[in-house]
Design a protein around this motif. Sequence first.
Motif, short mmCIF file in Angstrom:
data_model
loop_
_atom_site.label_atom_id
_atom_site.label_comp_id
_atom_site.label_asym_id
_atom_site.label_seq_id
_atom_site.Cartn_x
_atom_site.Cartn_y
_atom_site.Cartn_z
N LYS A 83 10.14 -45.20 20.42
CA LYS A 83 9.36 -45.22 19.17
C LYS A 83 8.42 -44.02 19.17
N ILE A 88 6.66 -44.72 12.23
CA ILE A 88 6.19 -46.08 12.43
C ILE A 88 6.71 -47.10 11.43
N ASN A 89 6.97 -46.66 10.21
CA ASN A 89 7.50 -47.66 9.28
C ASN A 89 8.71 -47.13 8.54
N GLU A 90 9.33 -48.02 7.77
CA GLU A 90 10.52 -47.68 7.02
C GLU A 90 11.60 -47.08 7.91
N SER A 108 16.24 -45.85 16.46
CA SER A 108 15.71 -45.90 15.10
C SER A 108 15.87 -44.57 14.36
N SER A 110 14.54 -42.84 10.51
CA SER A 110 13.71 -42.99 9.31
C SER A 110 14.60 -43.22 8.08
#
Length: 194
Positions: A83, A88-90, A108, A110
């Motif tokens: 991470k 951090i999001n989406e 992950s 984006s």
Amino acid sequence: MKQLQEKILTDGQVLSDSVLKVDSFLNHQIDPVLMQAIGEEFASKFADEGITKILTLESSGIAPAMMTGLVLGVPVIFARKRKSLTLINELYTASVHSFTKNETNEISVSQKFIGKDDVVLILDDFLANGQAVLGLIDIIEQADAALGGVAIVIEKGFQSGGKMIRDRGVRVESLANIASLANGKVEFLEEVPA
Ligand code: 5GP
């Protein structure tokens, strides 16, 4: 791809019956001339698939993916294994069990980089049991994007990943397909042409 097969034979190290070390040209030190040839080869194989993005996994997929993206003229995205503070999001996330490290990573990407109009080419350095590719397919499905195919630098054809992914109807192209690493010796499915 003859040039790659020859490089594997001269510089690859067989660590066990199932693991090949190629850190002198792909996994640690990188051979840019070979990467360029790999990029051209993948670009010609997938030229008619309407690819709009290439998706790989950090870190060893980045070099061949970059060269392929350069030739195809499309952006390259690498899924992160850790991470990031700024990521951090989406996110699209998927779990991937690593064959070589025997650990599970959350990968992950984006959400802003893959969308429903994209046709994505997955590219990775090795295909073994197919877990990395499955995780990347999962992310493409979450994005509602289309999968344009899977490009693999070195497939270990004696492991289950290639069959599993092809059985899903996905086009998989590998540039070297290893039939066996038994007795410390690399044998290809198709022998190096003379
Ligand atoms: P899979 O997810 O298909 O089981 O394994 C593919 C991933 O594991 C690749 O991203 C690659 O980093 C790593 N990997 C699998 N087998 C080998 C191998 O024999 N040598 C190296 N260097 N990496 C491998």
